[in-house]
Each structure stands twice: as C-alpha cells, then as structure tokens.
Write an enzyme that holds these catalytic residues in place. Structure first.
Site, PDB file in Angstrom:
ATOM      1  N   MET A  58       5.406   0.603   3.404  1.00  0.00           N
ATOM      2  CA  MET A  58       4.444   0.055   2.442  1.00  0.00           C
ATOM      3  C   MET A  58       3.668  -1.128   3.020  1.00  0.00           C
ATOM      4  SD  MET A  58       6.460   0.401  -1.171  1.00  0.00           S
ATOM      5  CE  MET A  58       5.016   0.738  -2.174  1.00  0.00           C
TER       6      MET A  58
ATOM      7  N   ALA B 116       0.760  -6.941   4.922  1.00  0.00           N
ATOM      8  CA  ALA B 116       0.397  -7.699   3.723  1.00  0.00           C
ATOM      9  C   ALA B 116       0.584  -9.195   3.975  1.00  0.00           C
ATOM     10  CB  ALA B 116       1.256  -7.253   2.538  1.00  0.00           C
TER      11      ALA B 116
ATOM     12  N   ASP C  14      -3.011  -2.081   9.382  1.00  0.00           N
ATOM     13  CA  ASP C  14      -3.046  -2.041   7.914  1.00  0.00           C
ATOM     14  C   ASP C  14      -3.453  -3.379   7.304  1.00  0.00           C
ATOM     15  OD1 ASP C  14      -2.189   0.573   8.020  1.00  0.00           O
ATOM     16  OD2 ASP C  14      -0.094   0.096   7.637  1.00  0.00           O
TER      17      ASP C  14
ATOM     18  N   GLY D  62       9.567  -0.288   5.082  1.00  0.00           N
ATOM     19  CA  GLY D  62       9.635   0.720   4.021  1.00  0.00           C
ATOM     20  C   GLY D  62       8.453   1.648   3.985  1.00  0.00           C
TER      21      GLY D  62
ATOM     22  N   LYS E 230       0.841  -1.205   0.000  1.00  0.00           N
ATOM     23  CA  LYS E 230       0.000   0.000   0.000  1.00  0.00           C
ATOM     24  C   LYS E 230       0.873   1.251   0.000  1.00  0.00           C
ATOM     25  CE  LYS E 230       0.859   1.557   4.351  1.00  0.00           C
ATOM     26  NZ  LYS E 230       1.496   2.800   4.684  1.00  0.00           N
TER      27      LYS E 230
HETATM   28  P1  ATP Z   1       3.981  -0.073   8.565  1.00  0.00           P
HETATM   29  O1  ATP Z   1       2.834  -0.988   8.310  1.00  0.00           O
HETATM   30  O2  ATP Z   1       4.110   0.296  10.007  1.00  0.00           O
HETATM   31  O3  ATP Z   1       4.073   1.083   7.619  1.00  0.00           O
HETATM   32  P2  ATP Z   1       6.384  -0.882   7.304  1.00  0.00           P
HETATM   33  O4  ATP Z   1       5.832  -1.107   5.962  1.00  0.00           O
HETATM   34  O5  ATP Z   1       7.201   0.347   7.475  1.00  0.00           O
HETATM   35  O6  ATP Z   1       5.260  -0.951   8.376  1.00  0.00           O
HETATM   36  P3  ATP Z   1       7.045  -3.660   7.651  1.00  0.00           P
HETATM   37  O7  ATP Z   1       7.799  -4.190   6.479  1.00  0.00           O
HETATM   38  O8  ATP Z   1       5.633  -4.023   7.778  1.00  0.00           O
HETATM   39  O9  ATP Z   1       7.264  -2.092   7.717  1.00  0.00           O
HETATM   40  O10 ATP Z   1       7.852  -4.122   8.944  1.00  0.00           O
HETATM   41  C1  ATP Z   1       8.020  -3.353  10.106  1.00  0.00           C
HETATM   42  C2  ATP Z   1       8.707  -4.246  11.133  1.00  0.00           C
HETATM   43  O11 ATP Z   1       7.803  -5.297  11.499  1.00  0.00           O
HETATM   44  C3  ATP Z   1       9.960  -4.936  10.599  1.00  0.00           C
HETATM   45  O12 ATP Z   1      11.094  -4.190  10.837  1.00  0.00           O
HETATM   46  C4  ATP Z   1       9.950  -6.263  11.338  1.00  0.00           C
HETATM   47  O13 ATP Z   1      10.715  -6.162  12.526  1.00  0.00           O
HETATM   48  C5  ATP Z   1       8.505  -6.511  11.756  1.00  0.00           C
HETATM   49  N1  ATP Z   1       7.798  -7.575  10.995  1.00  0.00           N
HETATM   50  C6  ATP Z   1       6.917  -8.442  11.532  1.00  0.00           C
HETATM   51  N2  ATP Z   1       6.415  -9.265  10.604  1.00  0.00           N
HETATM   52  C7  ATP Z   1       6.978  -8.946   9.431  1.00  0.00           C
HETATM   53  C8  ATP Z   1       6.865  -9.456   8.106  1.00  0.00           C
HETATM   54  N3  ATP Z   1       6.048 -10.488   7.818  1.00  0.00           N
HETATM   55  N4  ATP Z   1       7.565  -8.858   7.137  1.00  0.00           N
HETATM   56  C9  ATP Z   1       8.372  -7.805   7.440  1.00  0.00           C
HETATM   57  N5  ATP Z   1       8.552  -7.316   8.674  1.00  0.00           N
HETATM   58  C10 ATP Z   1       7.869  -7.859   9.675  1.00  0.00           C
END
Ligand code: ATP
Length: 348
Positions: free
Chosen positions: A122, A127, A159, A120, A16
């Site tokens: 996203m 997801a 999310d 990142g 997203k």
């Molecule tokens: P947000 O939804 O807060 O914007 P984001 O996109 O910035 O999150 P994610 O890739 O969802 O970041 O991961 C954030 C943190 O969650 C990671 O640094 C990791 O420690 C933890 N995490 C838990 N499950 C997962 C997963 N399935 N994939 C990636 N990271 C995960």
C-alpha cells in the site's frame, strides 16, 4: 536526541491501492514497465517535521545529526522491526532531496505515525516520503509549486508522486508518470491486513520466474487493457469495476504466500463484489456494493481467521495534506480548520 526548534508541521497522507496493475516483461535495465490505476484510500500515515536548526554551523547529511527519524504513537513490533530509522528510510531520502533543491541543510526531525501496513503493498514508505516533502515545503516556506514538488517526489520513489497527488490516477513508466482519472464517485472497500509483509523486489522476481518457467501453452495470465477500468471508475458503478479489478503481481504474491488464496476467497464469500491483492501484497482489498455492505463484509471477514485485521475504507480521497502547524495558516481549534477525518473503522 535532537533538539527541536519551533512548532511541528503535520501532514496526513493516504495509502494507495491498485485497481489495475499491468507489469511488462523484465527490461535489460532490471525494471518493468507498468500501467496502473492507483486509488488513494482513507487509511493514513501522519508525518510531523520539526526544525532542529540551531544556526550553529552545518549539519551532517547521513550521520546521527539530521534528519533524525522516529516512530510515534502505538508502534507495533512489525513497525519497530521493519521500518528503518536511518538514511534508507524514504522519508529521510525525501528530506535530503528537498533540502538539495532548496539549497539548505536537512536539519529536521521527522516523526512517523504509521497506520499504513509496512511492506503491505500500500506504499506506506512512499506515503511517508510524500508527507515529508509537503511538510518540509511548509516548514521551510518554500516557494515551490505542486508541479516542482511532484518532480522531486518522482525522483525519490515511484509511488511518491501519487501519494502527493491522491484521488485516482493512471500511472505509467515505473508508476511515476501520472494522469488524473475522472472519478466523482466513492467506492467502498474492505482492507485485509496480514501480520507479515512481502518484499516488493522479491514479488517482481517471482513473477519473472513464473513467466520464464510457465509452459508455452499455459502462460501466466495477464490483466486486460486499462481503458475499461477507467470507464468503470468514471461511471462510479462498483459492479462494473469489480469485474475488471486485476493485478499481474497477484499470481506471484499468491505463489509466495499461498494463504492469500483463502483470504481472497473469504472476502467474496463474505459478500464483497470482488477481491484483489494490493500492489505486491500481502494486503488484499475487497470492493463492496456500498458502505453498509463493506461494514458487513468486514465483520464477517474479521471472524474468518484469514488475516490479522480488517478495515473499512473508501476512496478516492485527496493526497498529502497539511493538517496542523502550517506557518502560513491559522492554528487548528475554535475558529480554525476542522479536525481531520478520524480515518477508517477498525476491527481488531
Ligand atoms: P511498495 O511501495 O513497494 O508497494 P510496500 O507498500 O509494500 O511498498 P512499504 O511499507 O513502503 O512497503 O515498505 C517497504 C520497505 O521499505 C520496508 O520493508 C522498509 O524496509 C522500507 N522502508 C523505507 N522507508 C520506510 C517507511 N517510511 N515506512 C515503511 N517502510 C519503509
């Protein structure tokens, strides 16, 4: 190593971006009220689940038993370092939550093939949780409607419900109360990925700090109202939407990672209509006039040295979708459902 029983079910889930993200002040309970417009892009994680149920008694919910998680495909160093393979993984939490609703053990192995950047902005973890819910609902042949699954999703993370839903949606509360937004038009984006992540709680904390320390006569700027954004999405006019893209977390993300200012400038210099930090960053997304323009912007941006890699993408796309192994459907192949969209172009 867990033994697999039966064929896997595979689900594809989009990343997203936030076209609009208004962050309220810090509440006494530590949360912030959000008003956001999500859009799902064709940048996907794939989640495969396989049963490890042997029928030989109960399984441990958090021990080395079930659910087990592994990373599949070309696993980058960042993924290996940052994606937890234990009960803190959102996919694992989703499996445990759905098993509870279904009144069964989460005796499954979950494979994650990640293309969505980790940390990142996203919502890659969300997801994966959404994909796990949909895949397990199919694997276990649960008689759950979309609404019930959305409810489980909202309980796993803010999310997650949107990742199931996809398309374009207005999110309120912590982002989990969703209303679909009319959007029949495709928007073309360039996504600039970084070689590092930003912690979402840290970015919210930085926003609180900036707001608390800014002078009364120069408060931290806030995004405008959401209605014009919804109108621009409905009109399909990229130029109108470009003027309205906004993210309250951007000031905090840029404060923690000042290089993002250069990235945002470079995208517009390369010909994008506008750029914005996605969610809590550090990924930046650039809205382009059309598909060919997005390809040109991506090519120029990839040579500008302001990000790790650049992808061309479009949205909105549907939410989580079973692409293989649904026990209720014929297998893929000749006569079966078509192969999945290969996803966005990539510029290394
Ligand atoms: P947000 O939804 O807060 O914007 P984001 O996109 O910035 O999150 P994610 O890739 O969802 O970041 O991961 C954030 C943190 O969650 C990671 O640094 C990791 O420690 C933890 N995490 C838990 N499950 C997962 C997963 N399935 N994939 C990636 N990271 C995960």
């Amino acid at each position: 190593m867990l033994s697999a029983v039966g064929p896997p079910v595979t689900v594809r889930v989009p990343a997203k971006i936030n076209l609009h993200l208004a962050v309220g002040d810090l509440r006494p309970d530590g949360y912030h009220d959000l008003v956001t417009v999500f859009q799902a892009l064709n940048l996907f994680d794939e989640i495969s689940v396989v049963s490890t149920h042997t029928g030989r008694g109960p399984v441990d919910r958090i021990g080395p038993g079930a659910p087990g998680i592994e990373l599949l495909g070309d696993v980058t160093d960042a993924q290996r370092a940052d994606v937890p393979l234990d009960a803190s993984n959102l996919a694992w939490k989703a499996a445990v939550a759905l098993a509870e609703v279904a009144g069964r053990e989460p005796d499954v192995r979950i494979g994650l093939r990640k293309s969505i950047p980790v940390a990142g902005g996203m919502a890659g973890g969300s997801a994966d949780a959404a994909g796990t819910l949909l895949a397990l609902a199919a694997l276990w042949r649960l008689d759950l409607g979309r609404e019930a699954l959305m409810e489980v999703a909202a309980g796993v993370g803010s999310d997650v419900a949107f990742a199931l839903h996809g398309g374009t949606a207005l999110g309120t509360g912590r982002g989990e109360n969703l209303v679909p937004v009319l959007s029949r038009h495709t928007f073309h984006w360039v996504v600039a990925l970084q070689d590092h992540g930003l912690s979402t709680p840290a970015v919210f904390g930085e926003l609180d700090r900036l707001r608390a320390t800014s002078a009364a006569d120069t408060p931290v700027k806030r995004v405008g109202s959401v209605e014009p954004v919804l109108e621009a999405v409905a009109s399909g006019e990229a130029r109108s939407l470009a003027l309205l893209l906004g993210n309250d977390l951007q000031a905090a993300a840029v404060s923690m990672d000042p290089g993002l200012r250069r990235t945002l400038r470079a995208g517009v210099t390369a010909g994008a209509l506008a750029g914005v930090v996605s969610g809590s960053g550090p990924t930046c997304v650039f809205l382009c006039a059309d598909g060919p323009s997005a390809v040109r912007v991506a090519a120029e941006l990839s040579g500008a040295g302001v990000c790790r890699t650049v992808r061309v993408a479009h949205g909105p796309v549907p939410g989580a979708k079973v692409i293989d192994g649904d026990p209720a459907r014929p297998p893929r192949g000749p006569g079966g459902p078509p192969a999945p969209d290969p996803g966005p172009n990539m510029y290394a």
